[in-house]
Each structure stands twice: as C-alpha cells, then as structure tokens.
Design a protein around this motif. Structure first.
Motif, short mmCIF file in Angstrom:
data_model
loop_
_atom_site.label_atom_id
_atom_site.label_comp_id
_atom_site.label_asym_id
_atom_site.label_seq_id
_atom_site.Cartn_x
_atom_site.Cartn_y
_atom_site.Cartn_z
N LYS A 45 0.85 -1.19 0.00
CA LYS A 45 0.00 0.00 0.00
C LYS A 45 0.88 1.24 0.00
CE LYS A 45 -4.41 0.39 1.77
NZ LYS A 45 -5.37 0.52 2.88
N SER A 98 4.72 0.54 10.24
CA SER A 98 3.64 -0.32 9.74
C SER A 98 4.07 -1.06 8.48
CB SER A 98 2.38 0.50 9.45
OG SER A 98 2.59 1.37 8.35
N CYS A 128 2.02 -2.89 5.34
CA CYS A 128 0.68 -3.06 4.79
C CYS A 128 0.74 -3.49 3.33
CB CYS A 128 -0.09 -1.75 4.92
SG CYS A 128 -1.84 -1.93 4.58
N GLU A 146 -6.12 -7.97 3.23
CA GLU A 146 -5.07 -6.99 3.50
C GLU A 146 -4.30 -7.39 4.76
OE1 GLU A 146 -5.09 -2.31 4.77
OE2 GLU A 146 -6.16 -2.85 2.92
N ASN A 166 -2.03 -6.07 7.68
CA ASN A 166 -1.74 -4.81 8.34
C ASN A 166 -1.02 -5.13 9.64
OD1 ASN A 166 -1.68 -2.08 8.61
ND2 ASN A 166 -3.82 -1.84 9.21
N TYR A 195 1.63 -3.67 12.56
CA TYR A 195 2.11 -2.35 12.95
C TYR A 195 2.40 -2.24 14.44
CZ TYR A 195 -2.94 -1.73 13.93
OH TYR A 195 -4.23 -1.87 14.39
#
Length: 356
Positions: A157, A170, A172, A179, A181, A183
């Motif tokens: 991303k 993070s 991603c 997705e 993610n 972090y």
C-alpha cells in the motif's frame, strides 16, 4: 478479533426512516450516507446504501444498512486493545450486539435489534492479535523486509512516508480480497491522536499488532468453504481466528528464525554447501537489504529490464533453489543488521504462537 462489518437489506420505509432520523448522517456520495455517532456503543460506523440497477426495462432500487462494529467496545471492554476472546463466546457477543442495537432508539423503532444474526451478512472481518514484545518496531521492520513479491497478487500500500521511518511503523500489503496490516500499536495510536491512559501507554509501547483484514471478496470465498454463507458467527470463535491467522502467516513469512548478518554469514560458511553457493547465498542476503526487502528484490528479478545477478536465475529458480537453501539452514534470507545489536529473533509465526 478487531472489527467486523455486517450488512442487511432494508425496506424502502425503514431506509427513509433511518435516513431522516439517524443523527449526524452525512452524505458520502449520491448512494451512501454515513454516521459515526454511535461509536461509544461499539457501532463505530453506520452506513445507509442504495443500489440502483435496470431490470427488464425499469429501474430497481435496493436499500441496505451496514454496521461496522468493534466487539471489544460492544462488550464494554477496552477501546484500544482487541477483544479478549477467552472471556466471551460467540453467543455472548451476538447477544450483546443485539442489546447495543436495542439501545439505539432509531434501530429499536424499526426493530433492527430483533433481527436474528443470520439476517446479517459479513461484509468484512478484521482478525488480529496483539503480541507483547520488547521491541515491536523491529518486528514491523522484519515484516516489511520479509514480504514476498506478488503473493496472491498483493501489493504494498502506498503511504507517503520515508521508508526508513515507515518500515518501523507499519507493514501493509493488500489485494482485492484481503489486507495484511502489521504495525506498532503505540505509534499508530499516537499518529491517530487517540487519548491513552498511563496504564494503556505502558502496554501499548510493547504491542505489535498482527492483523489480516478479510474483505467482501475474501469473505465470499471463505463462505463457500465454511458452508455458512456470509455469516459472521464463525469469525467470533477464538479457535477459528487463531487457525486463520496461522494459516495466513506461515506461507508469507515462513517458520525460520531471523539472525544478525554476521551470524547468518557464519552459519552459511559453516554449512555443507559448495563455496560458490555460499558466495551467492551471502550476496542474496546483502542484495535484499539493497532492494529494501525481499519484495523489491523479487520484483526486480521478475522484471527482465532490471539487471540482477544471472546466478539468481528467474523468480521461480531464485525461490526454489536459493531461498530454499538458505532456509534449509534454519534461518531467514532476511537478516538483522549488526548495528541493531540483536543476535536473533524468532519467526513471525513463533511470535504469533509464543509471545516473547
């Protein structure tokens, strides 16, 4: 469990009533209205959606109510941390959700709270685990460096931040169906301006959140395997969530530990591989660093216009021959820079199952 989104059909009357009575309902587009008024109850977002289409020469309209829910807040627990699924079973969560819907006057008036949970379809589910680590930033950095190129068509991303900072905050990667993610929860809380208590701060500073967001396409695919249509119920089961995370994490990050560069070089040099193979393997761990991660190097190898060492071969042979050789030594091809002062870190899978 972090967040889930459910949707149900509305009659034209119920749609008009909610459109005219939901507080702070703001138009997002011609077909979507949204309010966050009930966030304190755990209904973090309410949407009214309209779908218009032509059927047999005439226009048809369908109306929907979409609820985005934070189960921890719904159960009266933390607004910052994930729901403790050891404390509640799926029936208790569903019962409390219906109670929260009853507490909203506009929903109670049209009896949304009396709808069985089976009427709602899952639109999105975020499955996550908070892992307590001494240095969550390092785990995030390792995830960024370890993510493979084109895994299930997932792409990084785009976030407008210097990688030297972003990679510690993070990681991603997303596709049309899911997705990843991952972090540092403390940094994420600071960046979003959340009000944090001192007790929460002490815990947050050591929290690495590992989250997989299953989008509508992914939920529909899972529904075929679960034979439960798009019900939210399976996702409220702790065992299901843990198994799902493990199944997703294993093929992405592997099972081998991370070691410092100097330790990796020692392990490779002491192995039974031929001298020229050792040279290539050491060049690979250094090349991954130059390309800011495995994703970058594998992408370059797959692009014939970018020069990479011919010994690496194409992407398939690079993975099946060279990366496999490194992993056979019990280590990841991604190494920890010596200046980090860290000799060894367990695999991301081990971090998921055994907090360090």
């Amino acid at each position: 469990m972090h967040t889930f989104e459910i949707i149900c059909n509305l009659s034209p009357y119920d749609y008009d009533y909610l459109k005219n009575n939901l507080p702070k309902l703001e138009p997002v587009s011609e077909y979507v209205g949204r309010t966050n008024y009930y966030s304190a109850k755990g209904i973090t977002q309410v949407e009214l959606r309209t779908n218009r289409f032509e059927y047999q020469g005439r226009m048809i309209s369908k109306y929907y109510l979409v609820l985005r829910c934070n189960p921890s807040v719904i159960m009266g627990d933390s607004k910052v941390f994930l729901l403790d699924m050891d404390k509640y079973n799926s029936d208790e969560i569903i019962k409390r959700l219906q109670k929260r819907l009853y507490e909203i006057n506009e929903f109670r008036y049209i009896q949304i709270d009396k709808l069985p949970i089976q009427v709602f379809r899952a639109n999105r589910v975020d499955i996550a685990k908070d892992i307590q680590l001494l240095q969550p930033k390092i785990a995030v950095w390792l995830c960024n460096m370890s993510f493979p190129y084109n895994y299930h068509n997932m792409k990084r991303k785009q976030i407008n931040k210097d990688p030297s900072i972003l990679y510690f905050e993070s990681c991603c990667f997303a596709s049309g169906s899911r997705e990843f993610n991952l972090y540092d929860k403390w940094i994420a809380s600071v960046n979003t301006g959340k009000i944090i208590t001192l007790a929460e701060e002490n815990r947050l500073k050591h929290t690495f959140r590992l989250e997989v967001q299953i989008k509508k396409k992914g939920v529909a695919y899972m529904a075929k395997k679960l034979t439960t249509k798009r019900s939210i119920e399976p996702y409220l089961n702790k065992g299901f969530c843990h198994d799902y995370l493990e199944k997703e994490i294993r093929p992405v990050f592997g099972i081998q530990k991370y070691v410092s560069r100097s330790k990796a070089v020692d392990i490779i040099n002491m192995s039974q591989f031929k001298t020229y193979e050792k040279i290539i393997m050491i060049s690979i761990i250094d090349m991954i660093m130059q390309f800011k991660g495995l994703y970058g190097l594998e992408k370059a190898i797959s692009d014939v216009s970018i020069h990479t060492p011919t010994q690496y071969g194409n992407l398939r042979s690079f993975r099946e021959r060279w990366l496999t050789k490194i992993r056979q030594l019990g280590i990841q091809p991604i190494v920890i820079p010596d200046n980090f002062g860290i000799d060894e870190i367990p695999s991301i899978l081990d971090l998921l199952t055994n907090e360090i």
